[in-house]
Design a protein around this motif. Structure first.
Motif, mmCIF file in Angstrom:
data_model
loop_
_atom_site.group_PDB
_atom_site.id
_atom_site.type_symbol
_atom_site.label_atom_id
_atom_site.label_comp_id
_atom_site.label_asym_id
_atom_site.label_seq_id
_atom_site.Cartn_x
_atom_site.Cartn_y
_atom_site.Cartn_z
ATOM 1 N N VAL A 112 16.293 90.265 43.104
ATOM 2 C CA VAL A 112 17.083 89.386 42.240
ATOM 3 C C VAL A 112 17.287 90.077 40.900
ATOM 4 C CG1 VAL A 112 17.113 87.177 41.022
ATOM 5 C CG2 VAL A 112 16.276 87.289 43.361
ATOM 6 N N ARG A 113 18.534 90.092 40.434
ATOM 7 C CA ARG A 113 18.860 90.757 39.175
ATOM 8 C C ARG A 113 18.220 90.014 38.006
ATOM 9 N NH1 ARG A 113 24.711 91.101 39.035
ATOM 10 N NH2 ARG A 113 24.366 92.705 40.587
ATOM 11 N N ASP A 114 17.626 90.759 37.067
ATOM 12 C CA ASP A 114 16.967 90.223 35.870
ATOM 13 C C ASP A 114 15.885 89.207 36.233
ATOM 14 O OD1 ASP A 114 18.665 91.755 34.317
ATOM 15 O OD2 ASP A 114 20.116 90.136 34.068
ATOM 16 N N PHE A 115 15.098 89.494 37.246
ATOM 17 C CA PHE A 115 14.054 88.570 37.692
ATOM 18 C C PHE A 115 12.830 88.698 36.797
ATOM 19 C CE2 PHE A 115 10.456 87.470 40.504
ATOM 20 C CZ PHE A 115 10.796 86.157 40.736
ATOM 21 N N ARG A 116 12.428 87.582 36.202
ATOM 22 C CA ARG A 116 11.263 87.583 35.321
ATOM 23 C C ARG A 116 10.167 86.667 35.840
ATOM 24 N NH1 ARG A 116 15.613 87.773 31.854
ATOM 25 N NH2 ARG A 116 15.703 89.641 30.567
ATOM 26 N N GLY A 117 10.275 86.228 37.060
ATOM 27 C CA GLY A 117 9.283 85.333 37.645
ATOM 28 C C GLY A 117 9.892 83.976 37.956
ATOM 29 N N LEU A 118 9.228 83.257 38.838
ATOM 30 C CA LEU A 118 9.686 81.924 39.229
ATOM 31 C C LEU A 118 9.260 80.901 38.194
ATOM 32 C CD1 LEU A 118 8.763 82.020 43.009
ATOM 33 C CD2 LEU A 118 11.040 82.158 42.026
ATOM 34 N N ASN A 119 10.031 79.843 38.067
ATOM 35 C CA ASN A 119 9.723 78.768 37.137
ATOM 36 C C ASN A 119 8.452 78.050 37.599
ATOM 37 O OD1 ASN A 119 9.702 76.670 35.346
ATOM 38 N ND2 ASN A 119 11.654 75.806 35.996
ATOM 39 N N PRO A 120 7.398 78.036 36.770
ATOM 40 C CA PRO A 120 6.161 77.360 37.197
ATOM 41 C C PRO A 120 6.263 75.840 37.159
ATOM 42 C CG PRO A 120 5.900 78.265 35.005
ATOM 43 C CD PRO A 120 7.250 78.702 35.484
ATOM 44 N N ASN A 121 7.376 75.298 36.670
ATOM 45 C CA ASN A 121 7.546 73.849 36.575
ATOM 46 C C ASN A 121 8.424 73.290 37.695
ATOM 47 O OD1 ASN A 121 6.072 73.892 34.156
ATOM 48 N ND2 ASN A 121 7.916 74.420 33.021
ATOM 49 N N GLY A 122 8.617 74.032 38.772
ATOM 50 C CA GLY A 122 9.484 73.588 39.863
ATOM 51 C C GLY A 122 8.788 72.678 40.851
ATOM 52 N N PHE A 123 7.656 72.077 40.459
ATOM 53 C CA PHE A 123 6.914 71.191 41.358
ATOM 54 C C PHE A 123 7.363 69.751 41.161
ATOM 55 C CE2 PHE A 123 4.276 74.927 41.057
ATOM 56 C CZ PHE A 123 3.856 75.110 42.355
ATOM 57 N N ASP A 124 7.162 68.911 42.194
ATOM 58 C CA ASP A 124 7.693 67.541 42.172
ATOM 59 C C ASP A 124 6.617 66.470 42.012
ATOM 60 O OD1 ASP A 124 6.459 67.695 44.614
ATOM 61 O OD2 ASP A 124 8.170 66.956 45.768
ATOM 62 N N ASN A 125 5.445 66.807 41.467
ATOM 63 C CA ASN A 125 4.316 65.893 41.262
ATOM 64 C C ASN A 125 3.663 65.447 42.568
ATOM 65 O OD1 ASN A 125 4.646 65.963 38.465
ATOM 66 N ND2 ASN A 125 6.073 64.226 38.492
ATOM 67 N N ARG A 126 4.071 66.014 43.686
ATOM 68 C CA ARG A 126 3.425 65.731 44.973
ATOM 69 C C ARG A 126 2.964 67.016 45.648
ATOM 70 N NH1 ARG A 126 7.687 61.343 46.398
ATOM 71 N NH2 ARG A 126 6.556 59.493 45.760
ATOM 72 N N GLY A 127 3.026 68.139 44.937
ATOM 73 C CA GLY A 127 2.545 69.394 45.492
ATOM 74 C C GLY A 127 3.596 70.194 46.239
ATOM 75 N N ASN A 128 4.872 69.835 46.114
ATOM 76 C CA ASN A 128 5.942 70.584 46.773
ATOM 77 C C ASN A 128 6.686 71.401 45.728
ATOM 78 O OD1 ASN A 128 5.294 69.166 49.162
ATOM 79 N ND2 ASN A 128 6.559 67.473 48.473
ATOM 80 N N TYR A 129 7.110 72.617 46.109
ATOM 81 C CA TYR A 129 7.780 73.510 45.157
ATOM 82 C C TYR A 129 9.236 73.700 45.562
ATOM 83 C CZ TYR A 129 8.757 77.443 42.121
ATOM 84 O OH TYR A 129 9.308 78.249 41.159
ATOM 85 N N ASN A 130 10.142 73.610 44.574
ATOM 86 C CA ASN A 130 11.576 73.807 44.805
ATOM 87 C C ASN A 130 12.060 74.967 43.965
ATOM 88 O OD1 ASN A 130 12.297 71.385 46.442
ATOM 89 N ND2 ASN A 130 11.427 70.364 44.675
ATOM 90 N N MET A 131 12.870 75.806 44.572
ATOM 91 C CA MET A 131 13.467 76.921 43.845
ATOM 92 C C MET A 131 14.876 77.151 44.367
ATOM 93 S SD MET A 131 11.629 80.206 45.616
ATOM 94 C CE MET A 131 12.872 81.364 45.186
ATOM 95 N N GLY A 132 15.677 77.809 43.570
ATOM 96 C CA GLY A 132 17.040 78.098 43.971
ATOM 97 C C GLY A 132 17.349 79.575 43.848
ATOM 98 N N LEU A 133 18.174 80.072 44.741
ATOM 99 C CA LEU A 133 18.689 81.439 44.658
ATOM 100 C C LEU A 133 20.195 81.332 44.506
ATOM 101 C CD1 LEU A 133 16.707 83.283 47.483
ATOM 102 C CD2 LEU A 133 16.365 83.467 45.034
#
Length: 182
Positions: A112-133
């Protein structure tokens, strides 16, 4: 053949999580249950070919045939009718899930261009993680000559963790490159 991350989970991650979370019952240790990869193809309303390309790309990325999703409501502003094909998704479990996660962490995210890490706040308060490409061409399986139109996707990692902190710890053990929190 057992995927590399599945073996790592059984041999390394489970004992580490038992110690760090002080859990005695092995069934209470957080685990990844499934990964859902979704592509919304809004341009498929006008161009049917875009939907076929998205289905083909998603099947090459995941190794599984996607389900075509349809609109539930009619929205006049978007020229959308109920039942129109507007996206596709795949639910990965077991070995395919671990293989996809391994390719995502070790091959796709570093591309991924200019990748600096995944957002650590992408959780939904139930332990599931969402991310987008924003582009599917970060996966090396896709031929850039065939897929010229950039198409984004969302990836949801569903875990059995009760809290976001447990899920974050589990995904860090798998090697997810989270951005450092300030």
């Amino acid at each position: 053949m057992i995927p590399r991350l599945q073996e790592k989970y059984k041999n390394e991650i489970i004992p580490e999580l038992e110690n760090e979370l002080s859990v005695k019952n092995p069934m209470a240790i957080p685990r990844i249950e499934k990964i859902i990869v979704n592509m919304g193809v809004g341009s498929a309303i006008n161009e049917k070919k875009h939907m076929e390309e998205a289905v083909d790309a998603l099947s090459q990325i995941t190794g599984q045939k996607p389900v075509v999703t349809q609109a539930r409501k009619s929205i006049a502003g978007f020229r959308l009718r109920e039942g129109m094909k507007i996206g596709c998704k795949v639910t990965l479990r077991h070995q395919r899930m671990y293989e996809f996660l391994d390719r995502l962490i070790s091959l796709a995210l570093p591309r991924v261009r200019d990748f600096r890490g995944l957002n650590p706040n992408g959780f939904d308060n139930r332990g599931n993680y969402n991310m987008g490409l924003s582009e599917q061409l970060v996966f090396p399986e896709l031929n850039p000559d065939k897929f010229t139109r950039p198409q984004g996707m969302t990836i949801t990692i569903v875990t059995s963790a009760k809290t976001d902190d447990e899920a974050r710890l589990l995904l860090k053990k798998f090697g997810m490159p989270f951005r450092a929190e300030k």
